[in-house]
Design a protein around this motif. Sequence first.
Motif, short mmCIF file in Angstrom:
data_model
loop_
_atom_site.label_atom_id
_atom_site.label_comp_id
_atom_site.label_asym_id
_atom_site.label_seq_id
_atom_site.Cartn_x
_atom_site.Cartn_y
_atom_site.Cartn_z
N ALA B 258 0.64 -1.16 0.00
CA ALA B 258 -0.05 -0.10 0.04
C ALA B 258 0.92 1.21 -0.07
O ALA B 258 0.34 2.32 0.04
N ARG B 264 -1.76 3.59 -4.82
CA ARG B 264 -2.39 4.59 -4.07
C ARG B 264 -3.14 5.49 -5.02
O ARG B 264 -4.17 5.81 -4.71
N VAL B 280 -6.05 6.27 2.66
CA VAL B 280 -4.75 5.65 2.06
C VAL B 280 -3.67 6.19 3.33
O VAL B 280 -3.26 7.30 3.20
N CYS B 286 1.84 2.35 6.49
CA CYS B 286 1.46 1.04 5.75
C CYS B 286 2.33 -0.06 5.83
O CYS B 286 1.83 -1.08 6.16
#
Lengths: 233, 342
Positions: B258, B264, B280, B286
């Motif tokens: 991610a 993204r 996000v 992440c």
Amino acid sequence: MRILAVDAATAVLTVALDSPDGPGAELNLRGPGAHAENLMRAIRTLLDSTGVGPRRIDAVVAGVGPGSFTGIRIAVAAAKGLAYALSIPAVGVSTLDIMAAAVWVPGLVVSPVLDARRGEVYGAVYQNTPLAEGPLTGYLNLPMAKFLLHLRELGVAGRPVCFLGDAALKHASLLRRELGPEVWVAPREAAYPRALVAAALGRERLRAGEGGDPAELVPLYLKRSEAERLCES
Amino acid sequence: MDTDGRLESNVVASQAALHRRYGGVVPEIASRRHLETVIPVLRHALAEAGRDLDEIGAIAVTAGPGLVGSLLVGVTVARAVACALEIPLVGVNHLEAHLYAHFLPSRHAAGFALPAVCLVVSGGHTDLIFWRDHGDLEVLGRTRDDAAGEAFDKVARVLGLGYPGGPAIDRLGRDGDPGAIRFPRAYLEEDSYDFSFSGLKTAVATYVRRMQAGGAEPNPQDVAASFQQACAEVLAAKLVLAGSRLGVKGVGISGGVAANSVLRREVRARAAAAGLEAWVPPAHLCTDNAAMVACAAWHAMARGTAWLDPVVDPSLPLGRPPAVDEVDTRRAGNGDNPGNRS
Ligand SMILES: [Zn+2]
């Protein structure tokens, strides 16, 4: 100085709480396996049954191996965690030293030998040497045949020798055949390290100014990992 | 993390450089290094937060899923610290921790709300999860072969980029044309939320080999960009599709992959087109970190559902702490013996 000691390098998990001015307490659990889950539980049991709170521990001693990679890692991990959280010193002692110290008497040759799989052993030879100075041979990781050769070169054949450890039990008849009738192999009950002995050795090391920072406590693997060996060759 | 769930420090000691020469994580080397770094990392985390040990009220630790040797180091140290300080030890599921990256404070994650559909995508996982509420999770789909992160590592090897593959491919792909090569997108059966990346991985390797066999050098920028596009499209499409169908407010991604810029962008674009929020988190939240572990434990403690005194379980299932006999059965099944000398 109240010392908590632990060793998990062999099939026996051993934990002890020892102070110079009182009786020690020790817990031994024979494997296989489950050392990881039993380790902190055993420490907890020891503290609870002696009525000693964790904050009254003054130092931690860990058996650093050689032996099971997982076993020595969890012993070292537990020692690091306790010493760090309690802001007390941690010191490592070789598992082979701990085993030899339990039976060592002046004049007797003592050799702890542990199974290292694939026909190899971890071993060392102690003779008329204060344990603080370590073994005559250093800590060895060799095929059993080479270890025997090593013993012959040291002039051990024909002399009284005490072997102990799982590999000594496994190779008892071979040892007697190769080194003569004076070979004595410790029975299963005496074949494994004892944490009270580890505590005593650790106490000497700490007195001598060794150890301290838990970040510096390192296992004695003797072997590189498989990947490293493959990469080198 | 403080009493109010505010993050005070987040220290990570990455082993990526150490494992580079082996082209992937070597379990024994990972365990050894974790044991060396654990105390310095703990000291660093406390120093950064400006806290003393006796201010700590609970310890959180990942109990699984993962590499057994690494889990044992973490759990044993955590258990020892908790025992010494006489405070609770809370076990956390690593996948669930990745989800809690969405609850960590950052402007990217602002407005995150449950229920949500979330994708955890890393070197070990590609799991699409319907997150109804705290403690109420449903895995909608997962990879049937390689994790997406494994495909990145494999493609990086094919392009001679080394390990870890993700960041290198991301950098290289920036100067490439994502439409240059049409790599396959495996959507599997209609309605399936499962993934498959082994076909894509093989297609990239075959493409590069064929080009080289024909005497041509493939353009690595284009290969990287096209591979990422194929990978990101499938991930984002299924995530957004699930989000729309389940009627949630938005969709989220976390896990090492991610951090990939193409994924993204793709998730943001497709979510916006579907009228969904896209959550996000910043890249450093992440990838693997302990802040997310603390956050997961904090929420479990707040709800009184914390998993106390956890045992290591390398294949810990998502959603609930396993019963002890269940762990024992699985362990007997995979022949793992902590006493063995390896
Ligand atoms: Zn992860």
